[in-house]
Every structure is written in C-alpha cells, then in structure tokens.
Write an enzyme that holds these catalytic residues in place. Structure first.
Site, mmCIF file in Angstrom:
data_model
loop_
_atom_site.group_PDB
_atom_site.id
_atom_site.type_symbol
_atom_site.label_atom_id
_atom_site.label_comp_id
_atom_site.label_asym_id
_atom_site.label_seq_id
_atom_site.Cartn_x
_atom_site.Cartn_y
_atom_site.Cartn_z
ATOM 1 N N SER A 166 0.800 -1.223 0.000
ATOM 2 C CA SER A 166 0.000 0.000 0.000
ATOM 3 C C SER A 166 0.835 1.277 0.000
ATOM 4 C CB SER A 166 -0.937 0.002 1.199
ATOM 5 O OG SER A 166 -0.198 -0.021 2.399
ATOM 6 N N HIS A 183 -5.408 -4.327 -1.737
ATOM 7 C CA HIS A 183 -5.169 -3.212 -2.662
ATOM 8 C C HIS A 183 -5.110 -3.691 -4.107
ATOM 9 C CE1 HIS A 183 -4.626 0.334 -0.145
ATOM 10 N NE2 HIS A 183 -4.040 -0.454 0.738
ATOM 11 N N LYS A 195 -12.446 -1.518 0.046
ATOM 12 C CA LYS A 195 -11.671 -0.666 -0.864
ATOM 13 C C LYS A 195 -12.366 -0.654 -2.223
ATOM 14 C CE LYS A 195 -7.344 -0.650 1.671
ATOM 15 N NZ LYS A 195 -7.111 -1.702 2.676
HETATM 16 C C1 LIG Z 1 -6.949 -1.959 4.099
HETATM 17 C C2 LIG Z 1 -6.216 -3.209 4.356
HETATM 18 C C3 LIG Z 1 -6.640 -4.115 5.323
HETATM 19 C C4 LIG Z 1 -7.790 -3.821 6.233
HETATM 20 O O1 LIG Z 1 -9.014 -3.962 5.578
HETATM 21 P P1 LIG Z 1 -10.355 -3.668 6.386
HETATM 22 O O2 LIG Z 1 -11.360 -4.491 5.696
HETATM 23 O O3 LIG Z 1 -10.591 -2.209 6.292
HETATM 24 O O4 LIG Z 1 -10.114 -4.114 7.787
HETATM 25 C C5 LIG Z 1 -5.943 -5.299 5.464
HETATM 26 N N1 LIG Z 1 -4.857 -5.566 4.717
HETATM 27 C C6 LIG Z 1 -4.410 -4.722 3.788
HETATM 28 C C7 LIG Z 1 -3.217 -5.065 2.971
HETATM 29 C C8 LIG Z 1 -5.064 -3.509 3.591
HETATM 30 O O5 LIG Z 1 -4.593 -2.639 2.697
#
Ligand SMILES: *Cc1c(COP(=O)(O)O)cnc(C)c1O
Length: 414
Positions: free
Chosen positions: A189, A217, A248
């Site tokens: 990320s 991501h 996301k």
């Molecule tokens: C955003 C993210 C998470 C967390 O996701 P949520 O569903 O918001 O808890 C976990 N792992 C990665 C790599 C992320 O980018």
C-alpha cells in the site's frame, strides 16, 4: 478523582505525539466518497471542493447508484442488522451467495466472510497453524497481518521485502517444520509495488510451502479481468490463502474474507475468533457487495478506465518533474524524502484544490517521506490534468521540479 496522575501521564503522551508532528488530524467530508469531494479542514474551516487523490475507491463504486440501490434493496428485504454472529443465527442466504460469488471471482475453492480484512488477518493464522509451523512474512506486510501473526503460536520469521533469494534461504532453513507459510501483500500500500507471486509460487512448490496473499489493494482491478495480483502475475488458482477487503475497490463499506482451499476455510469457520465472536456482515453490505461482483463480472470497463488513468498519471508526473515510484498499480507515490516537505506540499496542494496526504516515518521508512496518490476509475483526464497543473504550481513554489532524489535531499535534507 479526575484527573489523576494516570490522566496526566496520558496528556503528556498526547502532547509528545503532537510535538513530534505525528498527531493524526481528521478531515471531515461533507459529501459521499468520490473523485471530487467537499471537505472541511481544518475543523471549522469553510467547505472546500477538492479533487480526491487519496481514497481506496479504486473502481469508483463507493457511491455508485446501482450499488446504493442494491444496498437499499437488501435493507428492505433482509433488514438492517443481524444481531448475531454467523454460527448462532447470523447467516442469511445473502452471506452464502456472497461467499460463493467471491469464491468464483477469486478462483478458489471456498470463502468465509469476516467483519473486516483486519479481522480476517487476525483470525486466519491461529486457525490453521500451530507451534510446529512457521510463518515467513515479507518485512513490509500490512499491520493487520503483523497483528494476526502475533496471535498465532507458530514460529515467526521474515524475509527482506520482495527478496526471493532471502525467502529461499528461509524456506531451506525451515524444512523441519510441519507447515511453511509464505506471507505477503499482493500490492503493497505505501509503495504500490507488487509481490512477485509467480516466483513465490515456484519456491512454494520447490520447498513444499503454502502461499498467503493479502490482496486488499488489488482485488477488483489488478489482472486483465480484475481478479487480483494472482491473475496479474499468471498464478490464478494457485494461491493457497487469499485475504481481501470489501472496504476498498469492492464498494468500500466494510467486510473482508479468507478465500482458498476448502479445508482452510472450514477450519476458519470452526476456529477463527473474529468470525466466532464478532457480528455478521450487515445485510445491506452483503447485498451491495453481490451487486459489485455482478458489475465486475459483466464488464471490465471500470478496471480498464482505472488502468488508463493510472497510465496517464504515471507518465504525467515524471514529465512534470516529479520523482515517483515505478510500478503497475494505481498507487503512485510522489517521493519527497523529507518529512516536513511532504507536509508542506500536502497543505499547499489542498489550497490548490487537491487532496493528497503526506506520509513519513514511522508510516514509511525514515527518509522516504512522500505524497501518496491513488487513481480511481471515477477520475477523468481533464480532472487529472488540473491536478497535474496544481502539482506543478506547488512543486515550483518549493523548487523541487526536475530535481532527482539526490537533488531534493541536498536541498531539504532527509
Ligand atoms: C486496508 C487493508 C486491510 C484492512 O481492511 P479492512 O477491511 O478495512 O479491515 C488489510 N490488509 C491490507 C493489505 C489492507 O490494505
């Protein structure tokens, strides 16, 4: 009695956070999540319309009318909340449909929903590994993976970021273990770079290991049909455990999952604590997520537009005189190296109508401060052209256009 010495100590800690300049301020959005948003910042300031370059709304589905309508429909048909965990009385037909559709989309055998991907990562390792096993993780994996590993009794080890030689060495070292689990993010990320999943899968085969990928991501847009990093890297169907988020690209509300071999998913249903002890995903989210997958199965239009926007952006920024991190993903960091500079540029961009946040240590390595920009299918070329113009104006003000890494560090320090 309030305040006591304890509260005083907390106040001192908060003051220290402020003093270090790492106190996180929130900006208030007065509009739905989108490519252009109305923002109140700082708190109490007049609202400002800005181009949003920092959401994970990669496919522009967070406020898409069809997705919102599907949420309404599920709300009417199946209610607001479940008031139960899944295994008592919290499983609806919608949950099972969504698990089936995610399984199809990700090319796995089975899928289990979690309240979030943070919870998926928090539960999965403990559910399938024990003290005879080893977890070998890339050093830059997401915080939720680090936490999940901490909750698990298996031995912990790491390999240098994306370094396959180092990973191989670790796999050789741990041949005596029952399970060797290679752990990585699909797209990282902060840098926007991809894990070399093809090489990882080859090593896993050679050394009898399993591969775990957190594709938060990536799910929905990486790869020709948007299935994820595994599709992009040519190893679709070969990943043992995929975790990902609905929070996301897939509508952006909340919810996550573990997807993979059926035995692994079944063990999670029996043992993963965030699944057993936290509430079921609400019906409107399950209904909307089903609609998202339907849209993605019908057409690759959105991931194609995201790819085109990313291509434009990755070409325009260096042409404008900025240093970016190369890669294939819609996460495009503009490297500034100096923490204060990243904050100053971010603030000036906001004044120019561009919302992009600066990251610096400890969120990224010391001396690697940056503005992280993220493309969305909701952006269009005129909008991005305006954003480039604003970036050029701010870049010129700080005298950084055309400077390489060395030049910026000479001028501002690291
Ligand atoms: C955003 C993210 C998470 C967390 O996701 P949520 O569903 O918001 O808890 C976990 N792992 C990665 C790599 C992320 O980018």
């Amino acid at each position: 009695m309030y305040p006591t010495a304890v509260h005083e100590a907390y106040r001192a800690e908060l003051a220290a956070i402020r003093e270090k300049g790492i106190f996180k301020e929130e900006r208030y959005l007065h509009s739905p999540q989108a490519a252009d948003i109305k923002v109140e910042y700082p708190c109490g300031a007049p609202l400002k319309e800005v181009i949003n370059l920092c959401s994970n709304n990669y496919l522009g589905l967070s406020s898409h009318p069809a997705v919102v309508a599907a949420a309404h429909e599920a709300l009417d048909a199946r209610g607001y909340g479940m008031s139960s965990v899944r295994f008592i009385c919290g499983t609806q037909d919608l949950h099972k449909q969504l698990e089936r559709k995610l399984t199809e989309f990700l090319g796995t055998e089975d899928t289990i929903l979690f309240p979030s991907c943070m919870d998926a990562n928090g539960g999965v390792f403990e559910a399938v590994l024990n003290d005879q096993d080893v977890m070998i993780a890339d050093r830059l994996v997401h915080a939720s993976i680090v936490d999940g590993m901490r909750l698990c009794k298996a031995m912990q080890d790491t390999f240098k970021h994306a370094d396959m030689k180092h990973l191989e060495q670790k796999l050789q070292e741990h041949q005596d273990k029952r399970v060797r689990l290679i752990i990585t993010d699909g797209v990282f990320s902060m840098d926007g770079d991809l894990a070399p999943l093809d090489q990882m899968c080859a090593l896993a085969e050679k050394y009898n290991a399993l591969v775990f990928v957190d594709d938060s991501h990536s799910t929905g847009f990486m790869g020709k049909t948007g299935r994820g990093t595994h599709e992009h890297c040519g190893v679709f169907g070969k990943i043992d455990i995929i975790t990902t988020t609905l929070g996301k690209a897939l509508g952006g509300a909340s919810g996550g999952c573990v997807s993979g071999r059926k035995e692994i998913v079944e063990l999670c249903r029996q043992r993963a604590r965030p699944y057993l002890f936290s509430n079921a995903v609400p019906p409107p989210i399950a209904g909307a997520a089903l609609k998202v997958l339907e849209i993605l199965n019908e057409t690759t239009e959105r991931r194609d537009k995201l790819e085109a926007n990313t291509k434009f952006w990755r070409q325009a920024l260096p042409e404008a005189g900025f240093v970016i991190k190369d890669g294939d993903s819609p996460i495009v960091p503009i490297m500034l190296f100096n923490a204060k500079l990243s904050q100053d540029v971010s603030r000036d961009l906001y004044q120019e109508g561009i919302y992009a946040v600066g990251f610096f240590f400890p969120v990224v390595a010391a001396g690697q401060a940056r503005i992280r920009t993220q493309m969305s299918a909701d952006h269009n070329i005129p909008m991005l052209t305006r954003a480039v113009e604003a970036l050029k104006k701010v870049g010129a003000k700080h005298g950084i256009l055309g400077l390489d890494k060395k030049g910026i560090i000479e001028k501002f320090g690291q």
